[in-house]
Design a protein around this motif. Structure first.
Motif, PDB file in Angstrom:
ATOM      1  N   ASP A   6       0.850  -1.139   0.138  1.00 43.81           N
ATOM      2  CA  ASP A   6       0.117  -0.140   0.002  1.00 43.81           C
ATOM      3  C   ASP A   6       1.001   1.165   0.046  1.00 43.81           C
ATOM      4  OD1 ASP A   6      -1.613   2.291   1.064  1.00 43.81           O
ATOM      5  OD2 ASP A   6      -3.251   0.629   1.174  1.00 43.81           O
ATOM      6  N   SER A  37       0.090   4.288   0.989  1.00 45.43           N
ATOM      7  CA  SER A  37      -0.099   5.269   2.018  1.00 45.43           C
ATOM      8  C   SER A  37       0.091   4.533   3.474  1.00 45.43           C
ATOM      9  CB  SER A  37      -1.552   5.502   1.928  1.00 45.43           C
ATOM     10  OG  SER A  37      -2.513   4.712   2.138  1.00 45.43           O
ATOM     11  N   LYS A  38       0.226   3.250   3.576  1.00 48.00           N
ATOM     12  CA  LYS A  38       0.270   2.549   4.837  1.00 48.00           C
ATOM     13  C   LYS A  38       1.856   2.390   5.295  1.00 48.00           C
ATOM     14  CE  LYS A  38      -4.062   0.179   5.070  1.00 48.00           C
ATOM     15  NZ  LYS A  38      -4.659  -1.152   5.080  1.00 48.00           N
ATOM     16  N   TYR A  56       4.319   0.047   8.437  1.00 52.26           N
ATOM     17  CA  TYR A  56       4.031  -1.191   9.245  1.00 52.26           C
ATOM     18  C   TYR A  56       5.192  -1.243  10.412  1.00 52.26           C
ATOM     19  CZ  TYR A  56       0.655  -2.680   5.543  1.00 52.26           C
ATOM     20  OH  TYR A  56      -0.293  -2.601   4.593  1.00 52.26           O
TER      21      TYR A  56
END
Length: 255
Positions: free
Chosen positions: A181, A183-184, A186
């Motif tokens: 993604d 935009s993400k 982790y």
């Protein structure tokens, strides 16, 4: 180590059956014996074997929902390794060797999942065999019964693919809600936890480039030879170079 941490990965032979000499004592794990003598049944000095994988997003390689193969590397149980161990077997015709051994299905799989992001697949396979495959002592020609030239090459590539098929990094991350993604970001601990479920409860090495997820190394010790032996998950021999948080996992770009 509990029984749940022991993972036996059996070759899913789609080509010729390996004719390696039998091992009467497969219980001795590489990297864990007081004996330092290499034999056809004991991987040494490269006793730790790493199944390594890429996430290439730009330029991208392989399917959008799968990591790709980097190789199978012998490590000296301490983070150091030998390389390019036998120039006489640094073959430059991997595809031809696999076709001669009737391993067409293997070759087709490699063309999809063992791919080069900067050059030909053939060049990549030649490099991995020459640099790493020739350093695995338990698949030397002398370890075969009725050896035929290049027999160990097909066995090596088949074993790497079989290990990879049992280590679906993409699916393990996806099941934990970790998906590519733009935009993400982790947490490293979440990535390691998700992947440890593939690996007997032990975390693999997770590698980053510019804070973006790009490699995973699964470490094993092996009882017996590198083809017919029992692969037992082992802890990584190096620490992740990723940050503890803010790790990007970029979608693969359009080819």
């Amino acid at each position: 180590m509990s029984i749940s941490q022991i993972l036996t990965l059996t070759a899913l032979a789609t080509g010729a059956v390996a004719q390696l000499k039998s091992c009467s004592n497969n219980g001795t794990l590489s990297c864990q014996s007081s004996s330092k003598a290499p034999t056809c049944c004991y991987n040494y000095p490269g006793g730790a074997l790493l199944q390594t994988q890429f996430w290439d997003s730009d330029p991208s390689t392989g399917p959008s929902d799968s990591w790709t193969i980097h190789g199978l590397w012998p490590d000296n149980c301490d983070g150091t390794y030998q390389s390019s161990c036998d120039s006489s077997r640094a073959y430059t015709n991997i595809s031809a060797i696999l076709k001669e051994q009737n391993r067409d299905d293997l070759l087709s799989y490699m063309d999809t999942y063992w791919v080069n992001n900067d050059g030909s697949n053939e060049e990549f396979w030649e490099h991995e065999w020459s640099k790493h495959g020739t350093c695995i002592n338990t698949i030397k020609p002398s370890c075969y019964n009725n050896y035929t030239p290049q027999e160990e090459v097909g066995d090596f590539f088949q074993q790497v693919v079989d290990l990879f098929k049992n280590l679906d990094t993409y699916q393990a991350l996806s099941s934990a809600g970790i998906t590519p993604d733009d935009s993400k970001t982790y947490e490293l601990s979440d990535i390691q936890s998700a992947l440890s479920k593939l690996h007997g409860g032990l975390e693999p090495y997770v590698g980053c480039e510019d804070d973006s997820l790009d490699q995973v190394y699964y470490f094993f010790n092996v009882a017996g030879n590198a083809i017919d032996g029992q692969y037992v998950p082992a802890a990584p021999l190096e620490k992740s170079n990723c940050p503890s948080s803010g790790i990007k996992y970029s979608p693969k770009s359009s080819n």
